[in-house]
Design a protein around this motif. Structure first.
Motif, short mmCIF file in Angstrom:
data_model
loop_
_atom_site.label_atom_id
_atom_site.label_comp_id
_atom_site.label_asym_id
_atom_site.label_seq_id
_atom_site.Cartn_x
_atom_site.Cartn_y
_atom_site.Cartn_z
N UNK A 55 0.84 -1.20 0.00
CA UNK A 55 0.00 0.00 0.00
C UNK A 55 0.87 1.25 0.00
N UNK A 56 0.46 2.25 -0.76
CA UNK A 56 1.23 3.49 -0.83
C UNK A 56 0.98 4.39 0.38
N UNK A 57 -0.19 4.26 0.98
CA UNK A 57 -0.52 5.13 2.11
C UNK A 57 0.34 4.78 3.32
N UNK A 58 0.93 5.81 3.91
CA UNK A 58 1.78 5.61 5.09
C UNK A 58 1.11 6.17 6.35
N UNK A 59 -0.16 6.49 6.22
CA UNK A 59 -0.91 6.94 7.40
C UNK A 59 -0.42 8.23 8.01
N UNK A 60 0.12 9.12 7.18
CA UNK A 60 0.71 10.36 7.71
C UNK A 60 -0.35 11.40 8.07
N UNK A 61 -1.55 11.26 7.56
CA UNK A 61 -2.68 12.15 7.85
C UNK A 61 -2.56 13.54 7.23
N UNK A 62 -1.61 13.72 6.32
CA UNK A 62 -1.50 15.03 5.66
C UNK A 62 -2.76 15.35 4.86
N UNK A 63 -3.31 14.33 4.22
CA UNK A 63 -4.53 14.56 3.42
C UNK A 63 -5.67 15.02 4.32
N UNK A 64 -5.79 14.39 5.47
CA UNK A 64 -6.84 14.79 6.41
C UNK A 64 -6.61 16.20 6.93
N UNK A 65 -5.34 16.53 7.14
CA UNK A 65 -5.03 17.85 7.68
C UNK A 65 -5.33 18.96 6.69
N UNK A 66 -5.10 18.69 5.40
CA UNK A 66 -5.27 19.75 4.40
C UNK A 66 -6.72 19.84 3.90
N UNK A 67 -7.50 18.81 4.10
CA UNK A 67 -8.86 18.77 3.54
C UNK A 67 -9.70 19.93 4.08
N UNK A 69 -12.80 20.41 3.81
CA UNK A 69 -14.14 19.99 4.24
C UNK A 69 -14.08 19.05 5.44
N UNK A 70 -12.88 18.78 5.92
CA UNK A 70 -12.70 17.87 7.07
C UNK A 70 -13.46 16.56 6.87
N UNK A 71 -13.34 16.02 5.68
CA UNK A 71 -14.12 14.80 5.43
C UNK A 71 -13.27 13.55 5.38
N UNK A 72 -11.95 13.67 5.63
CA UNK A 72 -11.09 12.48 5.64
C UNK A 72 -10.75 12.13 7.08
N UNK A 73 -10.85 10.87 7.38
CA UNK A 73 -10.45 10.36 8.70
C UNK A 73 -9.40 9.28 8.50
N UNK A 74 -8.20 9.52 8.99
CA UNK A 74 -7.11 8.56 8.82
C UNK A 74 -6.51 8.26 10.19
N UNK A 75 -6.18 7.02 10.39
CA UNK A 75 -5.42 6.63 11.56
C UNK A 75 -4.28 5.74 11.09
N UNK A 76 -3.06 6.10 11.47
CA UNK A 76 -1.91 5.30 11.10
C UNK A 76 -1.59 4.29 12.19
N UNK A 77 -0.88 3.25 11.80
CA UNK A 77 -0.43 2.25 12.76
C UNK A 77 0.95 1.77 12.34
#
Ligand code: SF4
Ligand code: SF4
Length: 216
Positions: A55-67, A69-77
């Protein structure tokens, strides 16, 4: 005279309708006839994988931070040492997008450091339950062979092939997906900034800022 004007009112309305009937139609026979979408159309998102299936996603939450509309919820592990899900230390353990709130601005695509999230040409996402508009990781993440997922089946409204079209999808999944794009560098961020020269004056601006920092 007001009663007379009231009497004529409906006929004036019919006259407007009659005039329109003689004009050429501007609407299309959707969905039987669909418009060709622009290459950079912002439709439904996908989460991509590397050629080896990681998977390319590293759970950094940058997408959620920049959104906006605050519509992305990410949790990394943390990645399991013996069976890592993505390269690096962490992966996107939880990933959700609330499509009812999304304004399809692609800021999440711009912010992503690994090209994990990109947008496709599919926008048919009608739901009858608000909960169904929340796309989870299992729906967003492409399969290891590059096949995208969608919570609704193919139908006259939903052309799943549109999930294979779009900015950033081809290179992101090509080695395991569409054979004709293997080894073809076709990916670029949404704003198509790759391979473009620096903006005029950019270096000077950076240099001036650095000098300002030094002076301060
Ligand atoms: S497209 Fe814009 S609004 Fe939608 S999830 Fe991405 S950043 Fe948020
Ligand atoms: S999609 Fe990209 S920006 Fe968002 S958490 Fe994953 S790696 Fe980070």
């Amino acid at each position: 005279m007001s009663w007379f004007a009231d009497l004529l009112g409906p006929f004036r309305g019919f006259a407007v309708t009659a005039r329109q009937l003689r004009k050429e139609r501007v609407t299309r026979k959707y969905p039987a006839e669909k418009r060709v979408k622009p290459e950079r159309f912002h439709g439904r998102h996908v989460l991509n994988r590397y050629a080896d299936g990681m998977e390319k996603c590293i759970g950094c939450e940058l997408c959620a931070g920049v959104c906006p509309a605050s519509c992305i919820y990410v949790r990394g592990a943390d990645n399991p040492v013996d069976a890592p899900v993505s390269p690096g230390e962490r992966f996107g353990f939880v990933y959700e997008i609330n499509m009812l709130r999304c304004i399809f601005c692609a800021m999440c695509v711009e912010a992503c450091p690994t090209e994990a999230i990109t947008m496709t040409h599919l926008f048919e996402m009608s739901v009858t339950d608000r909960d169904d508009a929340i796309y989870t990781k299992s729906e967003l993440l492409v399969d290891p062979d590059g096949t995208p997922n969608h919570p609704q089946p193919e139908s006259p409204l939903i052309d799943l092939n549109e999930l294979r079209l779009g900015d950033g999808w081809m290179e992101a999944t090509s080695p395991a997906g569409r054979a004709e794009y293997t080894d073809v560098v076709a990916w670029s961020p949404s704003a198509r900034k790759v391979n473009q020269p620096s903006e005029s004056g950019g270096d000077e601006t950076v240099d001036a800022a650095r000098e300002g920092d030094t002076d301060g």
